[in-house]
Design a protein around this motif. Structure first.
Motif, short mmCIF file in Angstrom:
data_model
loop_
_atom_site.label_atom_id
_atom_site.label_comp_id
_atom_site.label_asym_id
_atom_site.label_seq_id
_atom_site.Cartn_x
_atom_site.Cartn_y
_atom_site.Cartn_z
N GLU A 1 3.22 -4.50 -23.84
CA GLU A 1 2.30 -4.72 -22.81
C GLU A 1 2.45 -3.91 -21.78
OE1 GLU A 1 2.90 -8.69 -21.78
OE2 GLU A 1 2.26 -9.69 -23.50
N MET A 2 3.63 -3.40 -21.39
CA MET A 2 3.79 -2.39 -20.38
C MET A 2 3.01 -1.24 -20.57
SD MET A 2 7.63 -3.50 -19.36
CE MET A 2 8.04 -2.59 -18.25
N LEU A 3 3.44 -0.56 -21.79
CA LEU A 3 2.65 0.64 -22.38
C LEU A 3 1.14 0.38 -22.55
CD1 LEU A 3 5.35 1.72 -25.03
CD2 LEU A 3 4.36 2.90 -23.00
N GLU A 4 0.75 -0.73 -22.88
CA GLU A 4 -0.86 -0.81 -22.98
C GLU A 4 -1.35 -0.88 -21.67
OE1 GLU A 4 -4.07 -3.98 -25.15
OE2 GLU A 4 -2.01 -4.69 -24.79
N GLU A 5 -0.55 -1.30 -20.73
CA GLU A 5 -1.19 -1.25 -19.02
C GLU A 5 -1.23 0.41 -18.71
OE1 GLU A 5 0.64 -2.17 -14.45
OE2 GLU A 5 1.43 -3.46 -16.35
N LEU A 6 -0.32 0.98 -19.17
CA LEU A 6 -0.33 2.48 -18.64
C LEU A 6 -1.09 3.39 -19.85
CD1 LEU A 6 3.62 2.94 -18.14
CD2 LEU A 6 1.73 2.80 -16.35
N ALA A 7 -1.25 3.07 -20.94
CA ALA A 7 -1.82 3.72 -22.05
C ALA A 7 -2.61 2.95 -22.90
CB ALA A 7 -0.93 4.61 -22.62
N PRO B 1 -1.41 -2.66 -33.39
CA PRO B 1 -2.53 -2.37 -33.04
C PRO B 1 -2.77 -0.69 -32.62
CG PRO B 1 -1.06 -3.04 -31.24
CD PRO B 1 -0.30 -3.02 -32.45
N GLY B 2 -4.34 -0.39 -32.69
CA GLY B 2 -4.66 1.04 -32.30
C GLY B 2 -3.99 1.99 -33.32
N ARG B 3 -3.49 3.17 -32.46
CA ARG B 3 -3.10 4.15 -33.34
C ARG B 3 -1.44 4.19 -33.09
NH1 ARG B 3 -3.70 8.91 -29.03
NH2 ARG B 3 -5.03 7.94 -27.50
N LEU B 4 -0.71 3.17 -32.77
CA LEU B 4 0.66 2.92 -32.84
C LEU B 4 1.34 3.04 -34.14
CD1 LEU B 4 0.23 1.82 -30.14
CD2 LEU B 4 1.75 0.40 -30.48
N ARG C 1 10.80 -1.20 -15.23
CA ARG C 1 9.60 -1.77 -15.22
C ARG C 1 8.33 -0.66 -15.40
NH1 ARG C 1 10.47 -6.27 -16.39
NH2 ARG C 1 8.28 -6.95 -15.71
N THR C 2 7.23 -1.19 -15.06
CA THR C 2 6.26 -0.42 -15.60
C THR C 2 6.10 0.95 -14.56
OG1 THR C 2 4.92 -2.28 -16.07
CG2 THR C 2 3.84 -0.09 -15.76
N SER C 3 6.32 0.71 -13.25
CA SER C 3 6.13 1.94 -12.32
C SER C 3 7.35 3.09 -12.60
CB SER C 3 6.17 1.47 -10.93
OG SER C 3 7.41 0.85 -10.73
N GLU C 4 8.49 2.56 -13.03
CA GLU C 4 9.46 3.32 -13.19
C GLU C 4 9.12 4.16 -14.54
OE1 GLU C 4 13.42 0.87 -11.29
OE2 GLU C 4 12.23 0.03 -12.96
N LEU C 5 8.97 3.39 -15.65
CA LEU C 5 8.48 3.88 -16.97
C LEU C 5 7.60 5.17 -16.71
CD1 LEU C 5 8.75 3.94 -19.82
CD2 LEU C 5 6.85 2.32 -19.90
N GLU C 6 6.43 4.89 -15.81
CA GLU C 6 5.17 5.53 -15.67
C GLU C 6 5.94 6.79 -14.88
OE1 GLU C 6 1.07 6.15 -13.47
OE2 GLU C 6 2.20 4.23 -12.99
N TYR C 7 6.79 7.04 -14.07
CA TYR C 7 7.21 8.01 -13.35
C TYR C 7 8.17 8.85 -14.33
CZ TYR C 7 9.74 11.20 -10.75
OH TYR C 7 10.43 12.61 -9.98
N VAL C 8 8.86 8.14 -15.29
CA VAL C 8 9.84 9.04 -16.16
C VAL C 8 8.98 9.89 -17.16
CG1 VAL C 8 11.48 8.84 -17.64
CG2 VAL C 8 11.94 7.99 -15.40
N LEU C 9 8.09 8.94 -17.75
CA LEU C 9 7.14 9.61 -18.90
C LEU C 9 6.42 10.75 -18.21
CD1 LEU C 9 6.15 6.40 -20.70
CD2 LEU C 9 7.90 7.98 -21.58
#
Length: 571
Positions: free
Chosen positions: A140-146, A177-180, A111-119
């Motif tokens: 969507e989860m990445l957009e929330e973080l970045a 979208p954006g710079r992906l 989930r988002t919090s786990e992804l944020e920690y590992v990255l």
């Protein structure tokens, strides 16, 4: 050796072989295999309808690697991959290795919090990702973080992930979208770079360089990044191949996830190390897809945790599939019932199936049965120590080597031992002692002939269908809930998955909470396999006189309440 001599032996052994270890990088070794197997099948992704020969796979890898160079990836940079199984996963793995980057495997269930920690903890600079998986929308989860990555023209760094510079999307259709960037854009960028640039980078690499980080949960509740070298992976993969008698004609069906050692190293890399063909049946485990791939591609080998083999054997149309091409493979990740081993050998024609045992920190293989061992040995032990590795069983209190036949903690030393936990010297020192021994935390017994039986675990880790789950990680998330006073998480037996997650929860005074509400709340915060199947609301926990919770009492009480006593392990 007479019986008296055997009884006097201590629980120490080392694997011997006439074959030397490989002192090479993944990229160099792969090119040697390509030279021998140019036009043979290297990689087949059934549902993607992709088939690469070795020379075609090398071309794809080199384009991707060159694209990484153009995106500024330097030796030692971290390249993350957040994806289910696909051809791009293998391409990314070997491309990252060729440029000297460190591949960071990210669990698709995060989930988002786990992804944020590992990255954040690994400092990922470039992330390769699929758009979505099951109910999880990764973008969507990445957009929330970045969020800045998704805004056209916004090149500002991300506050939460300051090291992240590029996001590459596998299988992207249409404008992103954006710079992906799409995966195909990156390989197209690689085609514009002189081949000499990649060759020059490869000359700088050493086989002891770190090449992979795999996150494993820790008892502190935070995942730890197991860091592995080219030498770790290459030799462990080849020794897994030797245990299974893999060769150039082997066609290995891999339903195990690549983000785990079992899929990435013991299945895919093992097959590539001998010039065989890796067959990907589907993005994630599906019993129909596995049986279809075995029949369609005439697979000779298959891997999985016991749950997977149970699913295949119990498939309602199992008898309609032609699995006569199967010869062997391996089972790992959870205790294997003897009858299941017999069914796999007989009904699935896998007479040469073996058991592999290890842990991520050991790259992962420490012991293995072999095709030459009797089926009874393969069904009741995890084999003997693999070549080039030392193994001992020690008293958990004194650290002394115990006599054979006596239970103790399994420790290993040798080429498989990890470089350490990424940016975590304290945890590394706790896992690897001053003499270089890796302490597994698993309890086992070595018999007079050197075969190992796993008897338990020092800590409370739950193994659910091959997934290692540490209770404290879930407990810490539960304690964030405003209505929960205390939570205790533990495993209970499960006939299909080996264990299921169970939680006992004390609710705060004045708060109202139901088990279903707890599960729904957790689904948004932890990977699906960590969500407890059983949740019980209690007013107190069984405690020792010193105030420590007795999880074994909870486990016994819950098993009895659920009618699972028959599945409980015996002493």
């Amino acid at each position: 050796m007479d019986d008296g001599s055997k009884k006097a032996l201590l629980s120490y052994d080392h694997g011997i072989s006439s074959e030397p270890l490989i002192g090479d990088t993944l990229g160099n070794y792969f090119e040697k295999i390509v030279a021998e197997r140019q036009h043979a099948d290297a990689l087949v992704s059934v549902q993607q309808n992709i088939r690469y020969s070795y020379i075609q796979l090398l071309e794809r890898i080199n384009l991707c690697a060159s694209g990484f160079l153009r995106l500024g990836i330097e030796r030692g940079d971290r390249v993350g991959i957040w994806s289910t199984n696909n051809a791009e996963w293998i391409v990314t793995q070997l491309a990252a290795a060729k440029v000297g980057a460190i591949l960071v495997n990210i669990n698709p269930g995060y989930r988002t919090s786990e992804l944020e920690y590992v990255l954040g903890q690994s400092g990922v600079k470039l992330l390769v990702v699929i758009p979505k998986h099951r109910t999880s929308n990764y973008l969507e989860m990445l957009e929330e973080l970045a969020p800045t990555f998704f805004v056209a023209g916004d090149k500002s760094p991300c506050d939460k992930l300051p090291n992240l510079q590029n996001i590459i999307v596998i299988g992207a259709h249409g404008k992103l979208p954006g710079r992906l960037l799409s995966f195909d854009q990156v390989t197209a960028m690689g085609s514009e770079l002189e081949a000499s640039a990649l060759k020059e980078r490869e000359k700088q690499l050493q086989f002891d360089d770190p090449v992979n980080i795999q996150y494993t949960s820790g008892t502190t509740g935070l995942p730890k990044g197991v860091t592995l070298s080219h030498h770790n992976l290459l030799n462990n993969g080849l020794l897994a191949a030797r245990a299974m008698n893999l060769g150039p004609d082997s066609r290995f069906c891999v339903p195990m996830p690549f983000y785990h050692c079992g899929g990435m190293i013991s299945s895919a890399l093992a097959t590539i190390s001998v010039g065989g063909a890796v067959v990907i049946p589907s993005p994630f485990y599906d019993d129909t897809a596995v049986l279809t791939a075995v029949q369609q591609e005439q697979c000779t080998h298959l891997s999985g945790v016991p749950t997977m083999f149970i699913g295949e054997l119990h498939h309602p149309e199992f008898d309609s599939f032609d699995v006569t091409s199967l010869q062997g493979g391996f089972m790992a990740g959870a205790p294997c019932p003897v009858q299941l081993m017999r069914d796999v050998a007989n009904r699935m024609k896998m007479q040469q199936i073996v058991i592999l045992y290890g842990l991520t920190e050991a790259s992962p293989l420490m012991t293995a049965t072999t095709c030459n061992d009797s089926l009874e040995i393969r069904a009741t032990t995890v084999g003997r120590v693999i070549p080039g590795i030392e193994l001992k069983i020690v008293d958990a209190q004194t650290g002394e080597v115990v006599p054979r036949g006596v239970q103790g903690e399994i420790c290993s030393r040798g080429h498989g031992v990890m470089l350490g936990y990424w940016n975590n010297p304290q945890a590394t020192a706790e896992a690897i002692d001053k003499s270089g021994w890796l302490h597994s935390g698993d309890l086992g017994v070595m018999n007079a002939d050197g075969f190992i039986n796993i008897t338990g675990r020092k800590k409370d880790m739950i193994i659910r269908g091959g997934e290692n789950i540490y209770p404290r990680e879930i407990e810490e998330v539960l304690h964030e809930h405003k209505g929960i006073a205390q939570a205790q998480v533990f495993g209970v037996p499960d006939a299909r998955l080996g264990e299921e997650v169970s939680a006992w929860i004390m609710v705060k005074q004045g708060e109202a909470l139901t088990p279903d509400e707890v599960r729904e709340w957790l689904k948004e915060r932890v990977a699906y396999f960590k969500v407890p199947k059983y949740v019980k609301l209690v007013s107190e926990f069984p405690m020792t006189v010193t105030g420590k919770c007795q999880k074994f009492v909870m486990r016994d009480m819950m098993a009895k309440e659920l009618g699972l006593e028959a599945s409980m392990p015996t002493a």
